[in-house]
Design a protein around this motif. Structure first.
Motif, PDB file in Angstrom:
ATOM      1  N   LEU A 106      -8.157   1.438  -8.386  1.00 56.94           N
ATOM      2  CA  LEU A 106      -7.143   2.049  -9.240  1.00 56.94           C
ATOM      3  C   LEU A 106      -7.373   1.906 -10.738  1.00 56.94           C
ATOM      4  CD1 LEU A 106      -3.857   1.105  -7.339  1.00 56.94           C
ATOM      5  CD2 LEU A 106      -5.023   3.300  -7.392  1.00 56.94           C
ATOM      6  N   ILE A 107      -8.233   0.977 -11.158  1.00 55.87           N
ATOM      7  CA  ILE A 107      -8.352   0.728 -12.592  1.00 55.87           C
ATOM      8  C   ILE A 107      -8.758   1.988 -13.349  1.00 55.87           C
ATOM      9  CG2 ILE A 107      -9.734  -0.466 -14.331  1.00 55.87           C
ATOM     10  CD1 ILE A 107      -7.489  -2.130 -13.264  1.00 55.87           C
ATOM     11  N   GLY A 108      -9.719   2.748 -12.809  1.00 58.46           N
ATOM     12  CA  GLY A 108     -10.125   3.971 -13.484  1.00 58.46           C
ATOM     13  C   GLY A 108      -8.981   4.956 -13.606  1.00 58.46           C
ATOM     14  N   ALA A 109      -8.194   5.101 -12.538  1.00 58.69           N
ATOM     15  CA  ALA A 109      -7.054   6.015 -12.567  1.00 58.69           C
ATOM     16  C   ALA A 109      -5.998   5.548 -13.561  1.00 58.69           C
ATOM     17  CB  ALA A 109      -6.454   6.135 -11.175  1.00 58.69           C
ATOM     18  N   ALA A 336      -6.788  -8.646  -6.553  1.00 58.31           N
ATOM     19  CA  ALA A 336      -5.572  -8.934  -7.324  1.00 58.31           C
ATOM     20  C   ALA A 336      -5.119  -7.738  -8.153  1.00 58.31           C
ATOM     21  CB  ALA A 336      -5.804 -10.142  -8.225  1.00 58.31           C
ATOM     22  N   HIS A 337      -6.047  -7.045  -8.809  1.00 59.67           N
ATOM     23  CA  HIS A 337      -5.612  -5.945  -9.669  1.00 59.67           C
ATOM     24  C   HIS A 337      -5.007  -4.811  -8.853  1.00 59.67           C
ATOM     25  CE1 HIS A 337      -9.495  -3.986  -8.647  1.00 59.67           C
ATOM     26  NE2 HIS A 337      -8.870  -2.882  -8.951  1.00 59.67           N
ATOM     27  N   VAL A 338      -5.490  -4.584  -7.622  1.00 57.34           N
ATOM     28  CA  VAL A 338      -4.927  -3.536  -6.771  1.00 57.34           C
ATOM     29  C   VAL A 338      -3.503  -3.893  -6.371  1.00 57.34           C
ATOM     30  CG1 VAL A 338      -5.114  -2.363  -4.546  1.00 57.34           C
ATOM     31  CG2 VAL A 338      -7.167  -2.769  -5.913  1.00 57.34           C
ATOM     32  N   ALA A 339      -3.297  -5.147  -5.945  1.00 58.10           N
ATOM     33  CA  ALA A 339      -1.963  -5.571  -5.525  1.00 58.10           C
ATOM     34  C   ALA A 339      -0.968  -5.531  -6.692  1.00 58.10           C
ATOM     35  CB  ALA A 339      -2.031  -6.972  -4.933  1.00 58.10           C
ATOM     36  N   LEU A 340      -1.412  -5.949  -7.875  1.00 56.46           N
ATOM     37  CA  LEU A 340      -0.536  -5.928  -9.047  1.00 56.46           C
ATOM     38  C   LEU A 340      -0.143  -4.503  -9.422  1.00 56.46           C
ATOM     39  CD1 LEU A 340      -2.355  -8.589 -11.279  1.00 56.46           C
ATOM     40  CD2 LEU A 340      -0.193  -8.913 -10.038  1.00 56.46           C
ATOM     41  N   LEU A 341      -1.124  -3.613  -9.454  1.00 53.31           N
ATOM     42  CA  LEU A 341      -0.837  -2.225  -9.808  1.00 53.31           C
ATOM     43  C   LEU A 341       0.037  -1.555  -8.746  1.00 53.31           C
ATOM     44  CD1 LEU A 341      -4.337  -1.170 -11.168  1.00 53.31           C
ATOM     45  CD2 LEU A 341      -2.249  -1.483 -12.498  1.00 53.31           C
ATOM     46  N   ARG A 342      -0.222  -1.854  -7.485  1.00 53.34           N
ATOM     47  CA  ARG A 342       0.586  -1.306  -6.395  1.00 53.34           C
ATOM     48  C   ARG A 342       2.058  -1.702  -6.559  1.00 53.34           C
ATOM     49  NH1 ARG A 342       1.409  -3.540  -0.998  1.00 53.34           N
ATOM     50  NH2 ARG A 342       1.712  -1.896   0.570  1.00 53.34           N
ATOM     51  N   ALA A 343       2.292  -2.969  -6.887  1.00 52.35           N
ATOM     52  CA  ALA A 343       3.667  -3.435  -7.092  1.00 52.35           C
ATOM     53  C   ALA A 343       4.285  -2.817  -8.337  1.00 52.35           C
ATOM     54  CB  ALA A 343       3.690  -4.959  -7.188  1.00 52.35           C
TER      55      ALA A 343
END
Length: 395
Positions: A106-109, A336-343
Motif C-alpha cells: 500500500l505504500i506506493g498507493a 506493520a505498515h500494511v496493518a497500520l494503513l488498513r486500520a
C-alpha cells in the motif's frame, strides 16, 4: 490527506497484485517505452504466480496513454478478480516493480494519495470564463468537468483615443459585470464541491476583477497563476509548470499543517501519540484523525509485523491482544505498515509522511487524535498501551 479512495481494497479477496511503475513518456524517462518497462515487471509477477487475466487487464490499462508529457509514476493494485486501484504519482519510482502476495503493497498507493489534490482551474477573459475541475493524481490526466460561464455583457472594448468617454465607461462597466458573473459561478461551485485550490488565470484585468469579487470561502483557497487563458497563444508547457509549482506548494502547506497539529498535540501531552504500541492502541479505539509515518522508517515498518483480525480495527502487537478483543482463530500477521494503513483507512483517518527530522517519532510512527479520554495513551505520562516498557517524556 484522506484515503477514502483506497476503501475498495478493504475486504477484497487475496491474492493482490501491486504495480508501481515509471509511466513517463520515453523522452522524459530517457529510456524505453512504458510497455517495455511493463513487460519486465510482468515477467517477475508471472514468476511469482500472478494470474494471467489480472496481468492482461493491467497491461490493457497501461497501454492507454494517460496524457502526461512529463516524468511521473503509476500505481495499480488488483485483487484476485481484477484492478481495484489505478492512480498516477507525480514522481516516478526509482525502479519499476511489482509485488504479488496475500496483501496489497500500500505504500506506493498512499504516496499517490499524498500527492492528490482537487482543484478548480478558472481561465478568464473580459467576457467570461472556462471552469475546469481537475483531480491531480487521478488515473487519467483529462479534466472531469469543464463549464463555460459567459458574462452576458458584450460591450468589452474601450473606444480609441479621442472618442467619447462614455464608450470607455460602458466597456469598464461590462468588464466588472462579467467578472461578477464569473465570481458568482465560482462561489456557487466551490460551495457545492470544495476543492483544495482554486487556480485563477487569464486576462490580467479580468483576473483582478474576479479576484476582488469572489467570496471569502473562495479567496481562502485562491491562487493566481500567470500565463494561462481562454484563447489562442497560451504557452501550455510553461503554464503547466506554473500549475505544477502551485500544486507542490499546496501539498507542502497541507503537510506542514498536519505536522504542526502533531507537534502541538505532543507538546500538550494530549492530542497526539507516538511509538508503535501507542499508535496501535489508538487505532483500534478509532481515535486517529491522521496517521504520521516517517519516510526513513518505512523499510523498518515493512519488516516488523502486527496481528490483525477480519475487521480493520481488530489490531494488536500479538495474538493475546486480539484474544482480549474476542478475536480467536482468525488472527493474521501483516507487515506493520500494511496493518497500520488498513486500520487508518477503516476509520477514515488521513496519512501524512514526515521526512527525517521533521517531527519527533518513536518507531517511525505517530498519530494525531480526534478525541482523548483518561485511558488514552499519553506521551507526557507512562503509556497505558501495550508498550509499557517505554516511558517517554516529550518536552
Amino acid at each position: 490527506m484522506h484515503l477514502h479512495w483506497l476503501k475498495p481494497l478493504l475486504g477484497r479477496p487475496a491474492p493482490f497484485t501491486t504495480v508501481h511503475i515509471d509511466a513517463s513518456p520515453a523522452e522524459a524517462a530517457g529510456e524505453s517505452e512504458l510497455l517495455d518497462r511493463w513487460r519486465a515487471v510482468r515477467r517477475g509477477l508471472e514468476h511469482d504466480g500472478a494470474p494471467a487475466a489480472v496481468l492482461d487487464e493491467i497491461a490493457e490499462r497501461l497501454s492507454v496513454p494517460d496524457g502526461r508529457r512529463t516524468a511521473h509514476g503509476r500505481v495499480v493494485v488488483a485483487d484476485a478478480h481484477g484492478v481495484v486501484v489505478d492512480r498516477v504519482v507525480a514522481e516516478p519510482p526509482a525502479r519499476s516493480q511489482g509485488v504479488h502476495g496475500p496483501v496489497p503493497s500500500l505504500i506506493g498507493a498512499v504516496r499517490a494519495a499524498d500527492e492528490t489534490l482537487c482543484y478548480l482551474l478558472v481561465e478568464v477573459d473580459r467576457t467570461g470564463a472556462d471552469l475546469t475541475w481537475v483531480e491531480a493524481g487521478e488515473e487519467q490526466a483529462s479534466p472531469s468537468v469543464t463549464e463555460t460561464v459567459e458574462g452576458g455583457h458584450d460591450d468589452v472594448h474601450k473606444t480609441r483615443d479621442g472618442l467619447a468617454r462614455r464608450g470607455q465607461t460602458r466597456a469598464e462597466d461590462s468588464w466588472q459585470r462579467n467578472a461578477e458573473a464569473v465570481a458568482a459561478a465560482v462561489d456557487a461551485r466551490v460551495r457545492t464541491k470544495t476543492p483544495d485550490l482554486v487556480l485563477l488565470t487569464g486576462d490580467v484585468r479580468a483576473v483582478a476583477l474576479v479576484k476582488d469579487a469572489v467570496g471569502q470561502h473562495v479567496a481562502e483557497r485562491l491562487v493566481e497563476v500567470s500565463g494561462g487563458g481562454r484563447g489562442e497563444g497560451v504557452h501550455r508547457d510553461a503554464f503547466d509548470e506554473r500549475v505544477a509549482h502551485a500544486l507542490a506548494e499546496q501539498r507542502s502547506r497541507r503537510r506542514a499543517a498536519e505536522l504542526d497539529r502533531y507537534r502541538e498535540g505532543l507538546g500538550r501531552g494530549e492530542g497526539a501519540v507516538t511509538s508503535l504500541g501507542d499508535v496501535v492502541e489508538v487505532l483500534r479505539r478509532g481515535q486517529v484523525a491522521e496517521l504520521v509515518l516517517g519516510t526513513e522508517a518505512l523499510s523498518a515498518l515493512d519488516e516488523r509485523t502486527l496481528v490483525a483480525g477480519p475487521e480493520p480495527l481488530q489490531l494488536g502487537l500479538d495474538e493475546e491482544d486480539l484474544a482480549a478483543m474476542g478475536v480467536n482463530g482468525q488472527a493474521r500477521r501483516f507487515p506493520a505498515h500494511v496493518a497500520l494503513l488498513r486500520a487508518a483507512i477503516g476509520q477514515d483517518a488521513g496519512v501524512t509522511f514526515a521526512e527525517d527530522g521533521d517531527v519527533d517519532l518513536v518507531d517511525g510512527v505517530g498519530a494525531v487524535l480526534r478525541w482523548a479520554d483518561g485511558s488514552t495513551p499519553s506521551e507526557a505520562v507512562p503509556s497505558q498501551s501495550a508498550d509499557q516498557k517505554r516511558l517517554r517524556q516529550v518536552v
